[in-house]
Structures are given as C-alpha cells and as structure tokens.
Design an enzyme around this catalytic site. Structure first.
Site, PDB file in Angstrom:
ATOM      1  N   LYS A 111       1.712  -3.654   6.645  1.00  0.00           N
ATOM      2  CA  LYS A 111       2.157  -3.656   5.239  1.00  0.00           C
ATOM      3  C   LYS A 111       3.654  -3.391   5.165  1.00  0.00           C
ATOM      4  O   LYS A 111       4.393  -4.052   4.446  1.00  0.00           O
ATOM      5  CB  LYS A 111       1.388  -2.596   4.441  1.00  0.00           C
ATOM      6  CG  LYS A 111      -0.074  -2.894   4.261  1.00  0.00           C
ATOM      7  CD  LYS A 111      -0.282  -4.120   3.385  1.00  0.00           C
ATOM      8  CE  LYS A 111      -1.701  -4.609   3.422  1.00  0.00           C
ATOM      9  NZ  LYS A 111      -1.889  -5.913   2.794  1.00  0.00           N
ATOM     10  N   SER A 117       0.827  -1.198   0.000  1.00  0.00           N
ATOM     11  CA  SER A 117       0.000   0.000   0.000  1.00  0.00           C
ATOM     12  C   SER A 117       0.865   1.253   0.000  1.00  0.00           C
ATOM     13  O   SER A 117       1.974   1.262   0.557  1.00  0.00           O
ATOM     14  CB  SER A 117      -0.868  -0.019   1.260  1.00  0.00           C
ATOM     15  OG  SER A 117      -1.468   1.229   1.464  1.00  0.00           O
ATOM     16  N   TYR A 164      -2.403  -0.975  10.863  1.00  0.00           N
ATOM     17  CA  TYR A 164      -2.623  -1.558   9.532  1.00  0.00           C
ATOM     18  C   TYR A 164      -1.441  -1.219   8.613  1.00  0.00           C
ATOM     19  O   TYR A 164      -0.862  -2.086   7.965  1.00  0.00           O
ATOM     20  CB  TYR A 164      -3.936  -1.039   8.913  1.00  0.00           C
ATOM     21  CG  TYR A 164      -3.987  -1.322   7.433  1.00  0.00           C
ATOM     22  CD1 TYR A 164      -4.232  -2.600   6.969  1.00  0.00           C
ATOM     23  CD2 TYR A 164      -3.739  -0.301   6.502  1.00  0.00           C
ATOM     24  CE1 TYR A 164      -4.232  -2.873   5.602  1.00  0.00           C
ATOM     25  CE2 TYR A 164      -3.735  -0.569   5.145  1.00  0.00           C
ATOM     26  CZ  TYR A 164      -3.982  -1.849   4.697  1.00  0.00           C
ATOM     27  OH  TYR A 164      -3.958  -2.125   3.350  1.00  0.00           O
TER      28      TYR A 164
HETATM   29  P1  NAD Z   1     -11.065  -7.156   1.145  1.00  0.00           P
HETATM   30  O1  NAD Z   1     -11.306  -7.111   2.607  1.00  0.00           O
HETATM   31  O2  NAD Z   1     -12.220  -6.979   0.234  1.00  0.00           O
HETATM   32  O3  NAD Z   1     -10.337  -8.529   0.754  1.00  0.00           O
HETATM   33  C1  NAD Z   1      -9.456  -9.190   1.633  1.00  0.00           C
HETATM   34  C2  NAD Z   1      -9.927 -10.639   1.748  1.00  0.00           C
HETATM   35  O4  NAD Z   1      -9.051 -11.341   2.633  1.00  0.00           O
HETATM   36  C3  NAD Z   1     -11.343 -10.767   2.310  1.00  0.00           C
HETATM   37  O5  NAD Z   1     -12.120 -11.562   1.426  1.00  0.00           O
HETATM   38  C4  NAD Z   1     -11.153 -11.446   3.668  1.00  0.00           C
HETATM   39  O6  NAD Z   1     -12.227 -12.294   3.986  1.00  0.00           O
HETATM   40  C5  NAD Z   1      -9.843 -12.189   3.449  1.00  0.00           C
HETATM   41  N1  NAD Z   1      -9.052 -12.447   4.677  1.00  0.00           N
HETATM   42  C6  NAD Z   1      -8.693 -11.582   5.649  1.00  0.00           C
HETATM   43  N2  NAD Z   1      -7.959 -12.212   6.579  1.00  0.00           N
HETATM   44  C7  NAD Z   1      -7.853 -13.510   6.181  1.00  0.00           C
HETATM   45  C8  NAD Z   1      -7.229 -14.665   6.721  1.00  0.00           C
HETATM   46  N3  NAD Z   1      -6.573 -14.623   7.887  1.00  0.00           N
HETATM   47  N4  NAD Z   1      -7.301 -15.822   6.045  1.00  0.00           N
HETATM   48  C9  NAD Z   1      -7.970 -15.893   4.873  1.00  0.00           C
HETATM   49  N5  NAD Z   1      -8.595 -14.856   4.318  1.00  0.00           N
HETATM   50  C10 NAD Z   1      -8.541 -13.669   4.963  1.00  0.00           C
HETATM   51  O7  NAD Z   1      -9.920  -6.091   0.823  1.00  0.00           O
HETATM   52  P2  NAD Z   1      -9.371  -5.574  -0.586  1.00  0.00           P
HETATM   53  O8  NAD Z   1      -9.703  -4.146  -0.700  1.00  0.00           O
HETATM   54  O9  NAD Z   1      -9.727  -6.524  -1.663  1.00  0.00           O
HETATM   55  O10 NAD Z   1      -7.808  -5.657  -0.278  1.00  0.00           O
HETATM   56  C11 NAD Z   1      -7.003  -6.741  -0.694  1.00  0.00           C
HETATM   57  C12 NAD Z   1      -5.592  -6.508  -0.207  1.00  0.00           C
HETATM   58  O11 NAD Z   1      -5.107  -5.283  -0.731  1.00  0.00           O
HETATM   59  C13 NAD Z   1      -5.483  -6.391   1.318  1.00  0.00           C
HETATM   60  O12 NAD Z   1      -4.280  -7.024   1.723  1.00  0.00           O
HETATM   61  C14 NAD Z   1      -5.403  -4.899   1.541  1.00  0.00           C
HETATM   62  O13 NAD Z   1      -4.727  -4.589   2.718  1.00  0.00           O
HETATM   63  C15 NAD Z   1      -4.627  -4.454   0.314  1.00  0.00           C
HETATM   64  N6  NAD Z   1      -4.848  -3.047  -0.026  1.00  0.00           N
HETATM   65  C16 NAD Z   1      -6.123  -2.600  -0.172  1.00  0.00           C
HETATM   66  C17 NAD Z   1      -6.342  -1.259  -0.470  1.00  0.00           C
HETATM   67  C18 NAD Z   1      -7.745  -0.720  -0.578  1.00  0.00           C
HETATM   68  O14 NAD Z   1      -7.923   0.495  -0.431  1.00  0.00           O
HETATM   69  N7  NAD Z   1      -8.755  -1.537  -0.847  1.00  0.00           N
HETATM   70  C19 NAD Z   1      -5.247  -0.388  -0.642  1.00  0.00           C
HETATM   71  C20 NAD Z   1      -3.966  -0.917  -0.511  1.00  0.00           C
HETATM   72  C21 NAD Z   1      -3.778  -2.248  -0.198  1.00  0.00           C
HETATM   73  C1  WQD Z   2      -9.508   9.553   0.579  1.00  0.00           C
HETATM   74  C2  WQD Z   2      -9.687  11.058   0.776  1.00  0.00           C
HETATM   75  C3  WQD Z   2      -9.973  11.685   3.079  1.00  0.00           C
HETATM   76  C4  WQD Z   2     -13.848   9.683   3.615  1.00  0.00           C
HETATM   77  C5  WQD Z   2      -6.971   4.609   2.907  1.00  0.00           C
HETATM   78  C6  WQD Z   2      -5.946   3.909   3.772  1.00  0.00           C
HETATM   79  C7  WQD Z   2      -4.821   3.418   2.917  1.00  0.00           C
HETATM   80  C8  WQD Z   2      -5.338   2.575   1.756  1.00  0.00           C
HETATM   81  C9  WQD Z   2      -6.443   3.235   1.007  1.00  0.00           C
HETATM   82  C10 WQD Z   2      -5.280   0.258   2.253  1.00  0.00           C
HETATM   83  C11 WQD Z   2      -8.912  11.605   1.971  1.00  0.00           C
HETATM   84  C12 WQD Z   2     -11.218  11.992   2.284  1.00  0.00           C
HETATM   85  C13 WQD Z   2     -12.674  10.158   3.080  1.00  0.00           C
HETATM   86  C14 WQD Z   2     -14.858  10.601   3.989  1.00  0.00           C
HETATM   87  C15 WQD Z   2     -13.448  12.410   3.253  1.00  0.00           C
HETATM   88  N1  WQD Z   2      -5.904   1.335   2.208  1.00  0.00           N
HETATM   89  N2  WQD Z   2     -12.473  11.501   2.893  1.00  0.00           N
HETATM   90  N3  WQD Z   2     -14.615  11.932   3.783  1.00  0.00           N
HETATM   91  O1  WQD Z   2      -7.195   7.698   3.559  1.00  0.00           O
HETATM   92  O2  WQD Z   2      -6.230   7.930   1.221  1.00  0.00           O
HETATM   93  O3  WQD Z   2      -6.357   5.705   2.259  1.00  0.00           O
HETATM   94  O4  WQD Z   2      -7.450   3.693   1.912  1.00  0.00           O
HETATM   95  O5  WQD Z   2      -4.127   0.065   2.114  1.00  0.00           O
HETATM   96  O6  WQD Z   2      -3.979   2.694   3.754  1.00  0.00           O
HETATM   97  O7  WQD Z   2      -5.467   4.825   4.742  1.00  0.00           O
HETATM   98  O8  WQD Z   2      -8.437   6.781   1.537  1.00  0.00           O
HETATM   99  O9  WQD Z   2     -10.780   6.767   0.799  1.00  0.00           O
HETATM  100  O10 WQD Z   2     -10.281   6.928   3.278  1.00  0.00           O
HETATM  101  O11 WQD Z   2      -9.786   8.885   1.794  1.00  0.00           O
HETATM  102  O12 WQD Z   2     -13.284  13.621   3.083  1.00  0.00           O
HETATM  103  O13 WQD Z   2     -15.926  10.239   4.516  1.00  0.00           O
HETATM  104  O14 WQD Z   2     -11.078  11.311   1.065  1.00  0.00           O
HETATM  105  O15 WQD Z   2      -9.711  12.680   4.028  1.00  0.00           O
HETATM  106  O16 WQD Z   2      -8.472  12.893   1.624  1.00  0.00           O
HETATM  107  P1  WQD Z   2      -7.016   7.149   2.220  1.00  0.00           P
HETATM  108  P2  WQD Z   2      -9.903   7.271   1.879  1.00  0.00           P
END
Ligand code: NAD
Ligand code: WQD
Length: 338
Positions: free
Chosen positions: A156, A127, A152
């Site tokens: 990562k 991330s 969190y």
């Molecule tokens: P998500 O929660 O939709 O998918 C994650 C999946 O992992 C879920 O289906 C959950 O049931 C499963 N899971 C969690 N813990 C588990 C375990 N111990 N064993 C087996 N399954 C497990 O999330 P997503 O948005 O699809 O994210 C996927 C990956 O990408 C995650 O690692 C997340 O941290 C990373 N990521 C997401 C974002 C985002 O904003 N969505 C941004 C950066 C990184």
């Molecule tokens: C985006 C923008 C908020 C909600 C998060 C995690 C990051 C990654 C992605 C997993 C920001 C603003 C949001 C609301 C708002 N996840 N906002 N009102 O914070 O960039 O990243 O998700 O890895 O680790 O921290 O994403 O979608 O929460 O926010 O004004 O109700 O929207 O302040 O500027 P963020 P976000």
C-alpha cells in the site's frame, strides 16, 4: 460517469457498486475472483433492481495486460476505482513475492493500460497501515508515513509512492488516495457483506462467527496496552459510509484535483472490549472471550482526524458503532441464504 471498478466483487467493491449506481453512475467490473464470487454481482443487481447481467463483468486478473486491453477496447471509462488486491496480513508475511507481484505489479499494469486508453483518473484503496507506529493520535494526512510491519502494508505504501510519482510526472492524472481505517458492517439488506475464507484475521468477522457458534471464543490480543481498558483501539467505519467516500472522491477527480490523500474513518476510536460489549448489547447475543497475548505487529491505537475529507470532499461518516455491529450480525445470519 462510467467507472472501471477493479476488485468489484469484493467486500468494499460490492458496497461501492451499490452506491455508484444509486448516485447515477455506471460501472464495468474486473475481478479474478481469487477472494470473491461472481454471485455477488447478481445480489448487487437484485438490490439495485437491475436485470441480471446488466453490470458488465470481466473475470480478468489486473496483471493480465491483454485481458485489461480487451476490456477497455469495449468500454470507454472515465475513471477507475482500484480495489483489486490481496489483503491478508499474515499471508503476506509468508508469501511476500505474491503480494508485491499481485498488488504492485497489477497496479503498474493497470496504469499502463489506462494511460493507453486516455483514462488518467483513479481512486485508490490505501490503508491506515501506511502510517506505521505513529507517535500521536489522531492521525492527519500530513503525518509522515511510517515503517510497515508486513509486506501487505508495504504494498500500500509503495503503490501510494508510485501513484504520487506518476501524477507528478504527468499533471493530466487525477488520483485520490483513500486511507481506510477499519471497515466493518454490511449492507442493511443482508444481501452483501464480508466473506472471509478460513479463519478470519479481523476482529468483526471473528466476533460474528463466535456469536453464531461457529467458533468457541474470541481471543482478545492483549489487555496491557496503554489504552483506557488495556485493549487495542481502532477507528471502525461502516462499509456503507466507506463506499460513499468513493463517490465523493470521484467528485474531486472530476474537479481535476491532481493528487490528494484522505483519511476515511469516523474520527472515534473504540477498544476491542467496547466492540464486544456493544455487539452483545445491541444484538442480544453472547460473545465468549478470553484474554491472550498481544499479536505481533499490532499497535495500541489507530484512529484518525477525518476532517480533511469533510472539508474538501463534503463526505463524513454518518453511521455509528451500533449500526456497525447490528449490520454485521444481520449479514452473518443471512449470508448463507440464496
Ligand atoms: P476483498 O478481498 O473482499 O476484495 C478485493 C477483490 O480483489 C477480491 O474480489 C479479489 O478477488 C480481487 N483481486 C485480488 N487480486 C486481484 C487481481 N490480481 N486481479 C483481479 N482481481 C483481484 O477485499 P476488500 O476488503 O474489499 O478490500 C478492497 C481493497 O481495500 C483492497 O485493496 C484492500 O487492500 C483495501 N483495504 C481493505 C481494508 C479492509 O480491512 N478490508 C482496509 C484498508 C484497505
Ligand atoms: C482490530 C483489533 C486486534 C482479532 C487490519 C490490517 C490493516 C487493515 C485493517 C487492510 C486489534 C484485535 C483482532 C482477534 C483481537 N487492512 N483483535 N482478536 O489489525 O487494526 O488492521 O485490518 O488494509 O492493514 O492490519 O484490524 O480487525 O485485525 O484488529 O483482539 O481475533 O482487534 O488486536 O486491536 P487491524 P483487526
């Protein structure tokens, strides 16, 4: 290739499954369903024209060594795309042990079992959060990692370190760390998308729920940031583009890349107000909002230079903000459908 997909029923995992099969790969899915539903797999199969149950699925926790072992005894896999993990920033502050144990502990167990079965290829969901509060934009891969503001983010950052050390100790490992920026959107079919439980933490699902009348208004967290309109700027990326970056990363693994890190974003930053305005214009709906306080831990801007992925993986995002807001809204309107 046959790919083990952990977290394959989740938001990004399910979209990646679609792209995997469309690129001619196959998959075995492992998920404990703590944040998703098995119904998603049926939808993916429908979308791909596969028979029901054709994608092998194991309801297994990645912390369960025996469960992973039994699965890998039955399936020979070439690489793992490792999505499984908990991702709610606020919850991670409340329950740090759960996050360290699930995300880091689970990854350690997964690595152990993979190694035992001779599979030393992995693409990992990292991330942008690992950069912390960076001095300048855009972020490039060799910017130093920073201080994370929540457990969190630290999971990562720490998993990146674990994977780097594992690969350094044994050059047979090929590991690609993909640092996602802000994934939004949904598959244009309306069959799969993001399904947040409870009140959404992220901007896009909040916007779609307000537009649908499920929530009264959006609170914009701060309008006094040093950005063009004062609201936070992020690099939003369509989940289908993001899914395709995993297929490109598998190419690097197959070429025996060692350890590589890539930023996965569009390279463009958009503010919260631009997101709201584009959503309203493209979809013809209103998103009532008010300006509130800054949210703790937020940075003013976060956007990347994704050119390393273009040069080395041949991947770049093709979809723009209009596609993102259109497909997010389409999903919001169709996600209750059978
Ligand atoms: P998500 O929660 O939709 O998918 C994650 C999946 O992992 C879920 O289906 C959950 O049931 C499963 N899971 C969690 N813990 C588990 C375990 N111990 N064993 C087996 N399954 C497990 O999330 P997503 O948005 O699809 O994210 C996927 C990956 O990408 C995650 O690692 C997340 O941290 C990373 N990521 C997401 C974002 C985002 O904003 N969505 C941004 C950066 C990184
Ligand atoms: C985006 C923008 C908020 C909600 C998060 C995690 C990051 C990654 C992605 C997993 C920001 C603003 C949001 C609301 C708002 N996840 N906002 N009102 O914070 O960039 O990243 O998700 O890895 O680790 O921290 O994403 O979608 O929460 O926010 O004004 O109700 O929207 O302040 O500027 P963020 P976000």
């Amino acid at each position: 290739m046959n790919i083990l997909v952990t977290g394959g029923t989740g938001f990004i995992g399910s979209h990646t499954l679609v792209e995997l099969y469309q690129a001619g790969h196959r998959a075995v899915v492992v998920d404990n369903l703590c944040n998703s539903s098995q119904q998603v797999l049926g939808r993916v199969e429908r979308l791909l024209g596969l028979a029901e149950g054709e994608i092998p699925f194991y309801e297994v926790d990645i912390c369960d060594e025996q469960g992973l072992e039994r699965m890998l005894e039955r399936h020979s896999v070439d690489a793992c795309i490792h999505f499984a993990g908990l991702k709610a920033v606020g919850e991670s502050v409340e329950k740090p042990w759960l996050y360290y144990s699930n995300n880091i502990g689970g990854t350690l167990t997964l690595l152990k079992v993979m190694e035992r079965h001779g599979c030393k290829n992995m693409v990992f969901s990292s991330s942008a959060t690992v950069y912390g509060e960076a001095a300048a934009m855009p972020l490039v891969e060799d910017c130093p990692k920073g201080q994370c503001t929540n457990p969190y983010g630290w999971t990562k950052s720490m998993i990146e370190q674990v994977l780097t050390d594992v690969q350094r100790a044994d050059a047979e490992w090929n590991i690609v760390l993909l640092r996602y920026f802000n994934p939004v959107g949904a598959h244009p079919s309306g069959l799969i998308g993001e399904n947040p439980r409870g009140v959404p933490n992220n901007l896009m699902p909040y916007i779609t729920q307000v537009a649908a009348g499920q929530r009264r208004e959006l609170c914009i967290f701060g309008s006094d940031y040093p950005t063009p309109d004062g609201t936070g700027v992020r690099d939003y990326i369509h989940v289908c583009d993001l899914a395709l970056s995993h297929i490109a990363a598998l190419g690097a693994v197959a070429r025996r890349c060692g350890l590589e890190v890539y930023n996965i974003g569009t390279g463009k930053g958009y503010s919260v107000l631009e997101m709201v305005q584009t959503f309203e214009r493209v979809n013809g709906v209103k998103v009532p909002y008010r300006i509130g306080e800054r949210r703790a831990g937020d940075v003013a801007e976060c956007w990347c230079d994704p050119s390393k992925a273009r040069r080395e993986l041949g991947w770049q995002a093709k979809l723009g903000l209009e596609d993102m807001v259109r497909d997010s809204w389409h999903w919001q309107q169709s996600c209750g459908m059978p």
